[in-house]
Write an enzyme that holds these catalytic residues in place. Sequence first.
Site, PDB file in Angstrom:
ATOM      1  N   GLY A 121       1.698  -6.024   8.161  1.00  0.00           N
ATOM      2  CA  GLY A 121       1.721  -4.593   7.923  1.00  0.00           C
ATOM      3  C   GLY A 121       0.799  -4.241   6.784  1.00  0.00           C
ATOM      4  CG  ASP A 122       2.101  -1.201   4.157  1.00  0.00           C
ATOM      5  OD1 ASP A 122       2.974  -2.048   4.400  1.00  0.00           O
ATOM      6  OD2 ASP A 122       2.350  -0.058   3.724  1.00  0.00           O
ATOM      7  CD  GLU A 123       5.591  -5.930   2.942  1.00  0.00           C
ATOM      8  OE1 GLU A 123       6.559  -5.222   2.654  1.00  0.00           O
ATOM      9  OE2 GLU A 123       5.690  -7.070   3.442  1.00  0.00           O
ATOM     10  CG  LEU A 180      -1.889  -1.195   1.333  1.00  0.00           C
ATOM     11  CD1 LEU A 180      -2.814  -1.017   2.514  1.00  0.00           C
ATOM     12  CD2 LEU A 180      -2.693  -1.378   0.052  1.00  0.00           C
TER      13      LEU A 180
END
Length: 613
Positions: free
Chosen positions: A490-492, A449
């Site tokens: 996380g944002d992965e 993201l």
Amino acid sequence: MIRSGLTVKLSVLLALIGVLASGLTGYYAYHANRTLLVDQAERSLRTSTDFLSRRLSNSISDVAADARVLATMPSAAQTASIDDGLDDNPGRERLAQVFASFMANHPEYLQIRLIARAHHGLELIRFDRDAAGAVRVGGEGLEEKAQFPYVFDTLALNRDQIYVSNITINHEHGAHLAEGRPTVRIGAPIVDAHDTTVGAIVLDVDLGGLLAMLKSDLPRDYHVYLTNEWGDFLVHPDSTQTFGFAKGRRVLVQDTFASTRALFDHSRDEVDLNGLDNPREAGDRIITFIRKPLLGAGGNRFVVLGLSKPLDDALAGASLLGESIVHMVLISSAIALALAILFARALTQPLQRLTDAATHFMSDKTMDELPIRRTDEIGVLARCFARMRREIKSQIDVLHSKQTELAHLASHDMLTDLPNRLLFMQQLEAAIAHASATGERLAVLFVDLDGFKQINDAFGHSAGDTVLIAVARRLRDVLAPDDVVARLGGDEFIVLTRGARADDAEPRIAREILDAINVGVLFNDEPMTVGASIGISRYPSDGMNAESLLLHADAAMYAAKLARDGRGAYRAYADLDDPAAAGERTRKRVASPRAGTGTDSGAAASNDLDVTL
């Protein structure tokens, strides 16, 4: 009466202990005899090992004596001096004849050299052994050897001291037969009349020839072990275990026989092992190890010598006693078995009903068959068993429910309910295995993201969690049912597509994902916009295993961020200018902790960043 009857029956059974005692007595007698025989064999083997080690030490001492004799010859000091050594002179030629004589009378000598201190350790006289015998090397064949330890260490010694090298494989080129052979070097300093060290005598000894001589008198079923002072095997029954340090690996006696560590920390001088007391180390043999200095107590090198023989050789005398004990135990066992059958029948009939109930533990039918009306110990056991069964069945039902829940939690992300890294890697490995057999194509899309940290900083981690949940839902909606989407941390996020869809990963699927993620998300009536960068790797062109596909997709994602200023871009790994360099940069980047966003709302449910590949 019932309790008393059961006690009597148990008492009769206890009488059988007498029969067991006779068997145990016979066993311990046999065991004690075996131990005595093994102790005697160990003492004998220790004596043989000590004798063998003395022969090895004496052989090295004889070589050292030869080196000292050559070094103390007047012509040696004369030849090694700067002015005389470089020119032909009668003393040098006489010394060369002596060298030739030593080579002729000592087939274990691979090289004899006189090396001067001057001229960077130049060899002034050198004899090598080749297939035809001793050969003198001269002219351009003489080399400077000052950089080798056996030269500068020998030159640093006093007049009466001897240098002994490590036992190694000779890798010096041009050494004729000495090259590639296990070698120990013996050096003696050459001191002139002014007590100045002007050179060194160095003898290269063929360790294989020495060991063949040492082992010649041993029985064929004896095994010899020899290590250097660090524990590297120089001799081993399995030749592949020897000189591992010369082959890029270390094979140490301390790892094979852990008890020998005491020899290297100097807490013991000898270690005995046998298959009775140390079955994991000694196996079916008796082994003795002795630490022995190569030149007596004052030597600067030592070796560990081991000798082993079959354990059966030592135990051969116990065969007759063992047969007698076995006959006695068999007779006693037959009598005990007959008595056990008589009394077991009286006891096992009610117990059999309990056994059937335990075998069919979850069946309600067995409960009516339990002897719960009995007033003796068996009745008490049956009633306790019935209560226990009801309680356990209730607990099992609860456990089954919890296990199902835990199994899901172990393989899914708590926040988004997507598969986690572990489950994704399992599915990717299974897809690779299927693809390798069928030729099916695969594509891995690494989704990171954009602007997620800014959302966390501006709105808090609760807003970040809301974004992650929305992104996960949109990924499910936009992807096909056969696609796999997971959250790495996380944002992965990571996506796996198969077959024809793998060919459409770029640009169609990547663009669909970007379009879906770019739609704003509301949090407390506040619009939040987040983008994404996507890296794409394909099987088999970009990697043959799960780790490489994931790593290359990450590298492509990172390149996409750099190419489009970090927002709304996608790149395929194969399209990178230098895929190998990009992959290497990604390996370095993920090998160290990467800054990421986190939240305090819970370890499993938070948007904490986990990018370990």
